[in-house]
Design a protein around this motif. Structure first.
Motif, PDB file in Angstrom:
ATOM      1  N   LEU A   1      23.211  39.543  45.749  1.00  0.00           N
ATOM      2  CA  LEU A   1      24.520  38.938  45.947  1.00  0.00           C
ATOM      3  C   LEU A   1      25.558  40.021  46.204  1.00  0.00           C
ATOM      4  N   PRO A   2      26.629  39.684  46.897  1.00  0.00           N
ATOM      5  CA  PRO A   2      27.691  40.685  47.082  1.00  0.00           C
ATOM      6  C   PRO A   2      28.380  40.970  45.751  1.00  0.00           C
ATOM      7  N   PRO A   3      29.116  42.070  45.669  1.00  0.00           N
ATOM      8  CA  PRO A   3      29.779  42.391  44.400  1.00  0.00           C
ATOM      9  C   PRO A   3      30.843  41.347  44.054  1.00  0.00           C
ATOM     10  N   ALA A   4      31.039  41.142  42.780  1.00  0.00           N
ATOM     11  CA  ALA A   4      32.054  40.195  42.319  1.00  0.00           C
ATOM     12  C   ALA A   4      33.440  40.807  42.480  1.00  0.00           C
ATOM     13  N   PRO A   5      34.425  40.021  42.886  1.00  0.00           N
ATOM     14  CA  PRO A   5      35.776  40.554  43.026  1.00  0.00           C
ATOM     15  C   PRO A   5      36.332  41.142  41.723  1.00  0.00           C
ATOM     16  N   LEU A   6      35.976  40.564  40.572  1.00  0.00           N
ATOM     17  CA  LEU A   6      36.452  41.111  39.296  1.00  0.00           C
ATOM     18  C   LEU A   6      35.872  42.500  39.018  1.00  0.00           C
ATOM     19  N   GLU A   7      34.625  42.709  39.422  1.00  0.00           N
ATOM     20  CA  GLU A   7      34.009  44.028  39.255  1.00  0.00           C
ATOM     21  C   GLU A   7      34.747  45.070  40.101  1.00  0.00           C
ATOM     22  N   ILE A   8      35.052  44.703  41.334  1.00  0.00           N
ATOM     23  CA  ILE A   8      35.744  45.639  42.216  1.00  0.00           C
ATOM     24  C   ILE A   8      37.188  45.835  41.741  1.00  0.00           C
ATOM     25  N   GLN A   9      37.775  44.802  41.142  1.00  0.00           N
ATOM     26  CA  GLN A   9      39.125  44.942  40.586  1.00  0.00           C
ATOM     27  C   GLN A   9      39.134  45.984  39.464  1.00  0.00           C
ATOM     28  N   SER A  10      38.105  45.983  38.633  1.00  0.00           N
ATOM     29  CA  SER A  10      38.041  46.994  37.571  1.00  0.00           C
ATOM     30  C   SER A  10      37.830  48.385  38.165  1.00  0.00           C
ATOM     31  N   ARG A  11      37.064  48.462  39.240  1.00  0.00           N
ATOM     32  CA  ARG A  11      36.886  49.753  39.919  1.00  0.00           C
ATOM     33  C   ARG A  11      38.193  50.216  40.569  1.00  0.00           C
ATOM     34  N   LEU A  12      38.994  49.278  41.030  1.00  0.00           N
ATOM     35  CA  LEU A  12      40.288  49.615  41.622  1.00  0.00           C
ATOM     36  C   LEU A  12      41.180  50.295  40.590  1.00  0.00           C
ATOM     37  N   LEU A  13      41.206  49.748  39.385  1.00  0.00           N
ATOM     38  CA  LEU A  13      42.008  50.347  38.320  1.00  0.00           C
ATOM     39  C   LEU A  13      41.486  51.736  37.957  1.00  0.00           C
ATOM     40  N   GLU A  14      40.167  51.893  37.973  1.00  0.00           N
ATOM     41  CA  GLU A  14      39.572  53.188  37.661  1.00  0.00           C
ATOM     42  C   GLU A  14      39.894  54.212  38.753  1.00  0.00           C
ATOM     43  N   VAL A  15      39.855  53.791  40.015  1.00  0.00           N
ATOM     44  CA  VAL A  15      40.179  54.714  41.110  1.00  0.00           C
ATOM     45  C   VAL A  15      41.637  55.141  41.021  1.00  0.00           C
ATOM     46  N   GLU A  16      42.530  54.208  40.697  1.00  0.00           N
ATOM     47  CA  GLU A  16      43.942  54.574  40.540  1.00  0.00           C
ATOM     48  C   GLU A  16      44.118  55.610  39.429  1.00  0.00           C
ATOM     49  N   ALA A  17      43.423  55.411  38.309  1.00  0.00           N
ATOM     50  CA  ALA A  17      43.526  56.362  37.200  1.00  0.00           C
ATOM     51  C   ALA A  17      42.951  57.722  37.594  1.00  0.00           C
ATOM     52  N   LEU A  18      41.837  57.722  38.319  1.00  0.00           N
ATOM     53  CA  LEU A  18      41.242  58.984  38.739  1.00  0.00           C
ATOM     54  C   LEU A  18      42.117  59.710  39.747  1.00  0.00           C
ATOM     55  N   LEU A  19      42.744  58.966  40.659  1.00  0.00           N
ATOM     56  CA  LEU A  19      43.629  59.605  41.634  1.00  0.00           C
ATOM     57  C   LEU A  19      44.819  60.261  40.939  1.00  0.00           C
ATOM     58  N   SER A  20      45.367  59.605  39.922  1.00  0.00           N
ATOM     59  CA  SER A  20      46.488  60.223  39.206  1.00  0.00           C
ATOM     60  C   SER A  20      46.022  61.441  38.401  1.00  0.00           C
ATOM     61  N   THR A  21      44.790  61.395  37.862  1.00  0.00           N
ATOM     62  CA  THR A  21      44.246  62.553  37.148  1.00  0.00           C
ATOM     63  C   THR A  21      44.021  63.713  38.109  1.00  0.00           C
ATOM     64  N   LEU A  22      43.483  63.414  39.293  1.00  0.00           N
ATOM     65  CA  LEU A  22      43.246  64.473  40.273  1.00  0.00           C
ATOM     66  C   LEU A  22      44.559  65.030  40.814  1.00  0.00           C
TER      67      LEU A  22
END
Length: 177
Positions: free
Chosen positions: A100-121
């Motif tokens: 199955l394709p990824p769930a939108p909620l899963e990708i939403q949590s990854r979106l928050l993680e990418v934002e946090a990582l970008l600010s850390t970097l």
């Protein structure tokens, strides 16, 4: 500072996951989630490029090594989060017939993680990289030291295969007549 295109990719992924009210979309939620995962992975890679451009410009030419070498510069936890997020987004980007394709909620949590990582970097180095000490020169090794050398520990015996101590082996199986 992270490239503005990385932030634009994150915003585009957000708009794919949460389309504006009244917008008619021809793509299903799974397809939008996969496209958002691709944009998020691209944003994370651009953030890594920006980080390494500030630290050492030659690292941006190397693919996965950018993440593997991140630990001494940002700390193990940030490097681990970056690797896990990149791996999860890479898995979500690939189309497989039997999954199955990824769930939108899963990708939403990854979106928050990418934002946090970008600010850390964006903050740059969080751990000062220490140069390991140089080994002693060969002439220092020839001089006797003040402390006596201790012999290496004796090797531990390796247990032999078989039944545990106190149990007998089973009798051999005999075929019937």
């Amino acid at each position: 500072m992270t490239d503005d295109t990385a932030r634009a990719d994150v915003n585009a992924a957000r708009s794919l996951l949460h389309p504006a009210a009244g917008t008619m979309t021809s793509l299903g939620p799974g397809v939008r989630a996969r496209a958002a995962a691709l944009l998020l992975r691209q944003a994370l890679e651009r953030g890594l490029d920006g980080f390494w451009q500030r630290v050492t410009p030659h690292m941006t030419r190397v693919g996965k090594h950018r993440i593997l070498c991140l630990g001494p510069y940002t700390g193990r936890e940030t490097a681990r989060r970056c690797y896990l997020t990149w791996s999860a987004l890479s898995t979500a980007c690939h189309y497989r017939v039997n999954e199955l394709p990824p769930a939108p909620l899963e990708i939403q949590s990854r979106l928050l993680e990418v934002e946090a990582l970008l600010s850390t970097l964006d903050r740059g180095r969080t751990v000062p990289y220490a140069v390991p000490p140089q080994p002693p020169a060969p002439e220092d090794a020839a001089r006797p030291s003040a402390t006596p050398a201790t012999p290496p520990p004796a090797p531990r015996p390796v247990p032999k295969p078989g039944p545990p101590p106190g149990r007998r082996t089973a009798p051999p199986f005999a075929a019937g007549p």
